[in-house]
Design an enzyme around this catalytic site. Structure first.
Site, PDB file in Angstrom:
ATOM      1  N   GLY A 173      23.548  44.395  89.565  1.00  0.00           N
ATOM      2  CA  GLY A 173      22.892  45.517  90.226  1.00  0.00           C
ATOM      3  C   GLY A 173      23.827  46.665  90.524  1.00  0.00           C
ATOM      4  O   GLY A 173      23.399  47.822  90.618  1.00  0.00           O
ATOM      5  N   GLU A 202      23.961  38.725  84.369  1.00  0.00           N
ATOM      6  CA  GLU A 202      22.788  37.992  84.866  1.00  0.00           C
ATOM      7  C   GLU A 202      22.452  36.742  84.076  1.00  0.00           C
ATOM      8  O   GLU A 202      21.963  35.757  84.639  1.00  0.00           O
ATOM      9  CB  GLU A 202      21.563  38.931  84.897  1.00  0.00           C
ATOM     10  CG  GLU A 202      21.582  39.969  85.995  1.00  0.00           C
ATOM     11  CD  GLU A 202      22.324  41.242  85.620  1.00  0.00           C
ATOM     12  OE1 GLU A 202      22.253  42.211  86.399  1.00  0.00           O
ATOM     13  OE2 GLU A 202      22.976  41.274  84.547  1.00  0.00           O
ATOM     14  N   GLU A 251      23.963  48.648  87.438  1.00  0.00           N
ATOM     15  CA  GLU A 251      22.677  49.335  87.330  1.00  0.00           C
ATOM     16  C   GLU A 251      22.611  50.534  88.275  1.00  0.00           C
ATOM     17  O   GLU A 251      22.074  51.586  87.919  1.00  0.00           O
ATOM     18  CB  GLU A 251      21.543  48.349  87.630  1.00  0.00           C
ATOM     19  CG  GLU A 251      21.385  47.293  86.542  1.00  0.00           C
ATOM     20  CD  GLU A 251      20.338  46.247  86.888  1.00  0.00           C
ATOM     21  OE1 GLU A 251      19.272  46.264  86.252  1.00  0.00           O
ATOM     22  OE2 GLU A 251      20.588  45.421  87.799  1.00  0.00           O
ATOM     23  N   ALA A 306      23.517  41.902  92.931  1.00  0.00           N
ATOM     24  CA  ALA A 306      22.485  41.691  93.945  1.00  0.00           C
ATOM     25  C   ALA A 306      22.839  40.434  94.743  1.00  0.00           C
ATOM     26  O   ALA A 306      23.624  39.592  94.302  1.00  0.00           O
ATOM     27  CB  ALA A 306      21.117  41.534  93.292  1.00  0.00           C
TER      28      ALA A 306
END
Length: 253
Positions: free
Chosen positions: A108, A131, A111, A63
């Site tokens: 992300g 993260e 994900e 992200a």
């Protein structure tokens, strides 16, 4: 809507959706989620299968940290929920969705790949949920999908240590289904897409539907759902396929 980040291209029922923000390693930001949500809500009827890939050396490298850094707790939660909603929309599409992971699939990006139905990876692909290096956790349901895909121990190991793994290690863990040379990635992924398109179209949709339903139900209830959909294919698509088999010919769907 005119897309700035997403580049969709449709050929013979297959949409290849390229995430194109290479200057930021295709990092996910609010505009990405807006565009993806719009695209998923306005898929042309001709699209029977979707392949998601990235431009450059990344699938998606995470992200956009520069967008997240100044968010309040409430804004952080909202950003997480927005991403979860879009990824859930991908997961719940009636058509198959394949991730063609060409490079970094981190945070992300990992994900997003996990929200697809399965993953074909280049030997150059790298996976991870780093993260905790930033003092945060996965926010787009990565904690839930990863543990379901590769088991609790593997998932906690990757998420707690922020270890990044190769495509071969991801294959060993079950995070990806196939690893190919970089120059063969799209060729092999499109070959798989065409194989799926040659099968009973309703049957392939129902396979995805029942598997997804079953993950949220107990075994016996899910098995009953399977039986209902199994029966629903008789005297229509199922009969077409079975008669073709008995007559030693290819079915005409």
């Amino acid at each position: 809507m005119e897309y700035q980040i997403l580049h969709p291209s449709v050929t013979d029922g297959v949409m290849v959706l390229t995430i194109s923000r290479p200057q930021a390693l295709n990092a996910l930001n609010s505009l990405f989620f807006t565009e993806m949500d719009h695209l998923l809500s306005h898929l042309p009827q001709e699209v029977k299968i979707m392949v998601i890939t990235g431009e450059g050396k990344a699938f998606v490298a995470g992200a956009d940290i520069s967008e997240m850094v100044d968010k309040s707790q409430a804004e952080g939660e909202a950003f997480s929920l927005a991403g979860q909603a879009v990824f859930r929309k991908i997961e719940q599409l009636s058509i198959p969705v394949i991730a063609a992971v060409n490079g970094y699939a981190l945070g992300g990006g990992c994900e997003l790949a996990m929200a697809c139905d399965f993953r074909i990876a280049s030997t150059l692909a790298t996976f991870g949920q780093p993260e905790v290096n930033l003092g945060i956790i996965p926010g787009y349901a990565g904690t839930q999908r990863m543990s379901r895909l590769i088991g609790k121990g593997n998932a906690l190991y990757l998420m707690m240590t922020a270890t990044m793994i190769s495509a071969d290690e991801a294959l060993r863990m079950g995070l990806v289904q196939k690893v190919v040379a970089p120059e063969l990635l799209m060729e092999e992924t499109l070959k798989i897409a065409k194989t799926i398109l040659s099968k009973g179209p309703t049957a392939t949709k129902l396979v995805k539907e029942v598997v997804n339903l079953g993950l949220a139900m107990d075994f016996d209830a899910a098995s009953k759902q399977e039986a209902q959909r199994f029966g629903s294919l008789f005297k229509n698509e199922g009969e077409v396929g079975m008669r073709a088999f008995l007559e030693k010919r290819k079915p005409t769907w």
